[in-house]
Design a protein around this motif. Structure first.
Motif, mmCIF file in Angstrom:
data_model
loop_
_atom_site.group_PDB
_atom_site.id
_atom_site.type_symbol
_atom_site.label_atom_id
_atom_site.label_comp_id
_atom_site.label_asym_id
_atom_site.label_seq_id
_atom_site.Cartn_x
_atom_site.Cartn_y
_atom_site.Cartn_z
ATOM 1 N N LEU A 1 0.804 -1.218 0.000
ATOM 2 C CA LEU A 1 0.000 0.000 0.000
ATOM 3 C C LEU A 1 0.843 1.276 0.000
ATOM 4 C CD1 LEU A 1 -2.707 -1.083 2.599
ATOM 5 C CD2 LEU A 1 -3.013 -0.848 0.120
ATOM 6 N N ALA A 2 2.161 1.135 0.016
ATOM 7 C CA ALA A 2 3.028 2.312 0.012
ATOM 8 C C ALA A 2 2.731 3.177 -1.208
ATOM 9 C CB ALA A 2 4.495 1.889 0.018
ATOM 10 N N ASN A 3 2.719 4.492 -1.006
ATOM 11 C CA ASN A 3 2.392 5.428 -2.079
ATOM 12 C C ASN A 3 3.589 5.606 -3.001
ATOM 13 O OD1 ASN A 3 1.993 7.867 -3.620
ATOM 14 N ND2 ASN A 3 0.349 8.399 -2.210
ATOM 15 N N LEU A 4 3.354 5.373 -4.268
ATOM 16 C CA LEU A 4 4.407 5.532 -5.272
ATOM 17 C C LEU A 4 3.815 6.323 -6.434
ATOM 18 C CD1 LEU A 4 7.379 4.569 -5.639
ATOM 19 C CD2 LEU A 4 6.470 2.749 -7.089
ATOM 20 N N GLY A 5 4.049 7.630 -6.410
ATOM 21 C CA GLY A 5 3.523 8.465 -7.478
ATOM 22 C C GLY A 5 2.010 8.497 -7.555
ATOM 23 N N GLY A 6 1.343 8.404 -6.413
ATOM 24 C CA GLY A 6 -0.103 8.470 -6.392
ATOM 25 C C GLY A 6 -0.813 7.138 -6.551
ATOM 26 N N GLN A 7 -0.059 6.071 -6.617
ATOM 27 C CA GLN A 7 -0.652 4.743 -6.671
ATOM 28 C C GLN A 7 0.070 3.831 -5.682
ATOM 29 O OE1 GLN A 7 -0.168 3.484 -10.719
ATOM 30 N NE2 GLN A 7 2.031 3.857 -10.734
ATOM 31 N N THR A 8 -0.525 2.693 -5.411
ATOM 32 C CA THR A 8 0.122 1.781 -4.473
ATOM 33 C C THR A 8 1.328 1.117 -5.134
ATOM 34 O OG1 THR A 8 -1.206 -0.155 -5.100
ATOM 35 C CG2 THR A 8 -2.103 1.298 -3.374
ATOM 36 N N LEU A 9 2.234 0.656 -4.299
ATOM 37 C CA LEU A 9 3.421 -0.033 -4.803
ATOM 38 C C LEU A 9 3.027 -1.256 -5.629
ATOM 39 C CD1 LEU A 9 6.499 -0.487 -4.854
ATOM 40 C CD2 LEU A 9 6.285 -1.643 -2.649
ATOM 41 N N LEU A 10 2.043 -2.016 -5.162
ATOM 42 C CA LEU A 10 1.607 -3.193 -5.911
ATOM 43 C C LEU A 10 0.986 -2.802 -7.245
ATOM 44 C CD1 LEU A 10 1.169 -6.199 -6.216
ATOM 45 C CD2 LEU A 10 -0.886 -5.996 -4.809
ATOM 46 N N ALA A 11 0.185 -1.749 -7.262
ATOM 47 C CA ALA A 11 -0.405 -1.293 -8.522
ATOM 48 C C ALA A 11 0.672 -0.834 -9.496
ATOM 49 C CB ALA A 11 -1.401 -0.169 -8.268
ATOM 50 N N ALA A 12 1.689 -0.144 -8.991
ATOM 51 C CA ALA A 12 2.777 0.324 -9.855
ATOM 52 C C ALA A 12 3.518 -0.854 -10.479
ATOM 53 C CB ALA A 12 3.739 1.197 -9.053
ATOM 54 N N LEU B 1 -6.153 -2.941 -2.433
ATOM 55 C CA LEU B 1 -4.720 -2.737 -2.645
ATOM 56 C C LEU B 1 -4.453 -1.801 -3.818
ATOM 57 C CD1 LEU B 1 -3.756 -6.456 -2.091
ATOM 58 C CD2 LEU B 1 -3.185 -4.568 -0.564
ATOM 59 N N GLY B 2 -5.484 -1.066 -4.224
ATOM 60 C CA GLY B 2 -5.312 -0.100 -5.303
ATOM 61 C C GLY B 2 -5.385 -0.684 -6.689
ATOM 62 N N LEU B 3 -5.936 -1.893 -6.811
ATOM 63 C CA LEU B 3 -6.048 -2.573 -8.094
ATOM 64 C C LEU B 3 -7.500 -2.585 -8.558
ATOM 65 C CD1 LEU B 3 -3.851 -5.643 -7.126
ATOM 66 C CD2 LEU B 3 -3.160 -3.811 -8.690
ATOM 67 N N PRO B 4 -7.750 -2.673 -9.852
ATOM 68 C CA PRO B 4 -9.134 -2.775 -10.322
ATOM 69 C C PRO B 4 -9.823 -4.017 -9.759
ATOM 70 C CG PRO B 4 -7.646 -2.279 -12.144
ATOM 71 C CD PRO B 4 -6.779 -2.622 -10.964
ATOM 72 N N ALA B 5 -11.116 -3.910 -9.528
ATOM 73 C CA ALA B 5 -11.871 -5.028 -8.956
ATOM 74 C C ALA B 5 -11.826 -6.258 -9.820
ATOM 75 C CB ALA B 5 -13.321 -4.598 -8.708
ATOM 76 N N GLU B 6 -11.684 -6.062 -11.139
ATOM 77 C CA GLU B 6 -11.691 -7.209 -12.061
ATOM 78 C C GLU B 6 -10.330 -7.878 -12.198
ATOM 79 O OE1 GLU B 6 -11.159 -3.434 -14.579
ATOM 80 O OE2 GLU B 6 -12.317 -4.074 -12.827
ATOM 81 N N THR B 7 -9.334 -7.430 -11.457
ATOM 82 C CA THR B 7 -8.011 -8.052 -11.507
ATOM 83 C C THR B 7 -8.109 -9.544 -11.194
ATOM 84 O OG1 THR B 7 -6.983 -5.982 -10.778
ATOM 85 C CG2 THR B 7 -5.674 -7.991 -10.538
ATOM 86 N N ASP B 8 -7.414 -10.345 -11.985
ATOM 87 C CA ASP B 8 -7.421 -11.789 -11.750
ATOM 88 C C ASP B 8 -6.502 -12.101 -10.573
ATOM 89 O OD1 ASP B 8 -8.086 -14.514 -12.412
ATOM 90 O OD2 ASP B 8 -6.032 -14.733 -13.144
ATOM 91 N N VAL B 9 -7.057 -12.686 -9.527
ATOM 92 C CA VAL B 9 -6.270 -12.987 -8.337
ATOM 93 C C VAL B 9 -6.409 -14.454 -7.955
ATOM 94 C CG1 VAL B 9 -6.552 -10.630 -7.472
ATOM 95 C CG2 VAL B 9 -8.085 -12.425 -6.662
#
Length: 207
Positions: free
Chosen positions: A34-45, A70-78
């Motif tokens: 969840l760390a902020n990296l340029g306005g998005q989460t580290l995982l999203a980046a 975690l800052g990802l789209p809901a439709e992300t395949d997990v």
């Protein structure tokens, strides 16, 4: 040692991006995903950096987690890791086991998977392009910068059953030793392949 392919006539092979993001960030002192990296989460980046270079992305999360938290789209395949904290190897095995029996065409047609850590958003586009260009069902491709091997690692589909049999916390390191005759080291001028985040101090250092 397997030779590198010539990618001058490159056509993108079907490679699945598999991102490991089920760890507990104990050294970070909080949830580093969840760390902020340029306005998005580290995982999203990390995900957005890998996404253009692979045919699909699957992310391994902790049991019960939803991607949007975690800052990802809901439709992300997990794929959710098993509920007990039983190690990276077991989580990886659960994800690859699902891929092996998947009826989805985006999984069935993949010749390889790109195994990426969820805290590595600085791998260059050129490196990712070159790694994917070398993907083959019977080869493992790993980047190397100034003599140090890094991530992502491209595992040909031939090695998926071995990934699915992993246990405990070792991850895929043992497989790289077991199948070293199939490993291709790709030398790159890219410190991003080594740039993971262990503590908050790593974020400004590596950006």
């Amino acid at each position: 040692m397997t030779a590198l392919q010539d990618d001058s006539q490159w056509r993108a092979p079907e490679v699945l991006g598999l991102i490991l993001a089920a760890g507990h960030s104990r050294r970070f002192g909080g949830d580093k995903r969840l760390a902020n990296l340029g306005g998005q989460t580290l995982l999203a980046a990390t995900t957005l950096n890998l996404q253009p270079h692979v045919s699909a992305v699957t992310i391994i999360l902790r049991h019960g987690e939803r991607p949007e938290a975690l800052g990802l789209p809901a439709e992300t395949d997990v794929v959710q890791a098993p509920p007990a904290p039983i190690g990276m190897g077991t989580s990886l095995a659960a994800a690859v086991s699902r891929l092996l029996v998947s009826s989805e065409s985006r999984h069935q047609h993949c010749v390889a998977l790109a195994l990426m850590l969820g805290d590595m958003p600085w791998v260059s586009a050129d490196t990712l392009h070159k790694l994917v260009a070398q993907a083959c069902h019977d080869v493992i491709v790993r980047p190397r910068h100034q003599g140090r091997a890094g991530h992502p690692v491209i595992f040909g589909r031939q090695f998926w059953p071995a990934l699915a049999a992993l246990e405990g916390d070792e991850g895929a390191r043992g497989l790289l030793k077991r199948y070293q005759q199939h490993v291709v080291m790709l030398d790159v001028n890219d410190p991003g392949i080594l740039g993971d985040v262990d503590t908050p101090a790593d974020l400004p250092t590596l950006q």
